[in-house]
Design a protein around this motif. Structure first.
Motif, PDB file in Angstrom:
ATOM      1  N   MET A 137      -5.713  37.204  57.857  1.00  0.00           N
ATOM      2  CA  MET A 137      -5.869  36.214  56.820  1.00  0.00           C
ATOM      3  C   MET A 137      -5.613  36.876  55.479  1.00  0.00           C
ATOM      4  O   MET A 137      -5.824  38.069  55.325  1.00  0.00           O
ATOM      5  N   ILE A 188      -6.161  37.454  51.296  1.00  0.00           N
ATOM      6  CA  ILE A 188      -7.345  37.770  50.501  1.00  0.00           C
ATOM      7  C   ILE A 188      -8.036  36.507  49.968  1.00  0.00           C
ATOM      8  O   ILE A 188      -9.263  36.431  49.954  1.00  0.00           O
ATOM      9  N   GLU A 229      -8.165  33.531  51.350  1.00  0.00           N
ATOM     10  CA  GLU A 229      -8.883  32.876  52.444  1.00  0.00           C
ATOM     11  C   GLU A 229     -10.168  33.630  52.768  1.00  0.00           C
ATOM     12  O   GLU A 229     -11.218  33.017  52.989  1.00  0.00           O
ATOM     13  N   LEU A 230     -10.089  34.956  52.796  1.00  0.00           N
ATOM     14  CA  LEU A 230     -11.282  35.760  53.047  1.00  0.00           C
ATOM     15  C   LEU A 230     -12.318  35.519  51.951  1.00  0.00           C
ATOM     16  O   LEU A 230     -13.507  35.375  52.231  1.00  0.00           O
ATOM     17  N   THR A 278     -16.034  33.860  52.782  1.00  0.00           N
ATOM     18  CA  THR A 278     -17.216  34.716  52.592  1.00  0.00           C
ATOM     19  C   THR A 278     -17.975  34.438  51.298  1.00  0.00           C
ATOM     20  O   THR A 278     -19.115  34.871  51.146  1.00  0.00           O
ATOM     21  N   LEU A 334     -13.484  41.853  46.741  1.00  0.00           N
ATOM     22  CA  LEU A 334     -12.794  42.302  47.952  1.00  0.00           C
ATOM     23  C   LEU A 334     -11.888  43.489  47.654  1.00  0.00           C
ATOM     24  O   LEU A 334     -11.822  44.438  48.442  1.00  0.00           O
ATOM     25  N   SER A 391      -7.445  46.674  55.035  1.00  0.00           N
ATOM     26  CA  SER A 391      -6.447  45.621  55.191  1.00  0.00           C
ATOM     27  C   SER A 391      -5.111  46.250  55.569  1.00  0.00           C
ATOM     28  O   SER A 391      -4.913  47.450  55.424  1.00  0.00           O
ATOM     29  N   TYR A 427      -6.073  40.618  56.288  1.00  0.00           N
ATOM     30  CA  TYR A 427      -7.329  41.077  56.885  1.00  0.00           C
ATOM     31  C   TYR A 427      -7.486  40.525  58.292  1.00  0.00           C
ATOM     32  O   TYR A 427      -7.076  39.398  58.579  1.00  0.00           O
ATOM     33  N   GLN A 485      -9.892  39.173  61.494  1.00  0.00           N
ATOM     34  CA  GLN A 485     -11.024  38.249  61.546  1.00  0.00           C
ATOM     35  C   GLN A 485     -12.352  38.998  61.393  1.00  0.00           C
ATOM     36  O   GLN A 485     -13.315  38.460  60.841  1.00  0.00           O
ATOM     37  N   ALA A 525     -13.126  41.083  59.337  1.00  0.00           N
ATOM     38  CA  ALA A 525     -13.415  41.305  57.915  1.00  0.00           C
ATOM     39  C   ALA A 525     -14.479  40.336  57.407  1.00  0.00           C
ATOM     40  O   ALA A 525     -15.247  40.679  56.509  1.00  0.00           O
ATOM     41  N   VAL A 526     -14.559  39.140  57.995  1.00  0.00           N
ATOM     42  CA  VAL A 526     -15.559  38.157  57.563  1.00  0.00           C
ATOM     43  C   VAL A 526     -16.961  38.723  57.786  1.00  0.00           C
ATOM     44  O   VAL A 526     -17.795  38.714  56.880  1.00  0.00           O
ATOM     45  N   VAL A 549     -17.565  41.776  55.356  1.00  0.00           N
ATOM     46  CA  VAL A 549     -17.827  41.395  53.967  1.00  0.00           C
ATOM     47  C   VAL A 549     -19.237  40.812  53.851  1.00  0.00           C
ATOM     48  O   VAL A 549     -19.964  41.113  52.900  1.00  0.00           O
TER      49      VAL A 549
END
Length: 92
Positions: free
Chosen positions: A1, A3, A5-6, A10, A17, A28, A38, A40, A42-43, A46
């Motif tokens: 995804m 940045i 969207e992340l 989050t 980020l 990343s 990133y 998944q 990463a969610v 974070v």
């Protein structure tokens, strides 16, 4: 995804980020055009970073803690999977 969207998922800012990545708390990949991509996972990462900061943990301490936390979570996932499989394979 990407940045953005992340950040949306989050609730972390894009700037945060980028800071997490600078501190090597978040990783990343880059596209040919240089955009961050990133995984998944990463969610969850974070979310954990935000929880550590909210608890007053410094970024230096978070950098040192993250490998231990990640390792512990991997073990917990393995144990949960093993336990579930063992229970399902036990004759009733």
């Amino acid at each position: 995804m990407k940045i953005g969207e992340l950040a949306r998922i989050t609730g972390a800012s894009v700037r945060s980020l980028r800071y997490y990545e600078q501190r090597e708390l978040l990783l990343s990949r880059r596209t040919a055009g240089g955009q961050r991509i990133y995984d998944q996972d990463a969610v969850e990462r974070v979310t954990l970073i935000k929880e550590l900061f909210a608890a007053g943990v410094s970024s230096d301490a978070a950098v040192q803690l993250m490998p231990c936390i990640h390792s512990g979570r991997q073990r917990q996932r393995w144990w949960n999977g093993w336990y579930t499989n063992a229970r399902e394979s036990t004759p009733k």
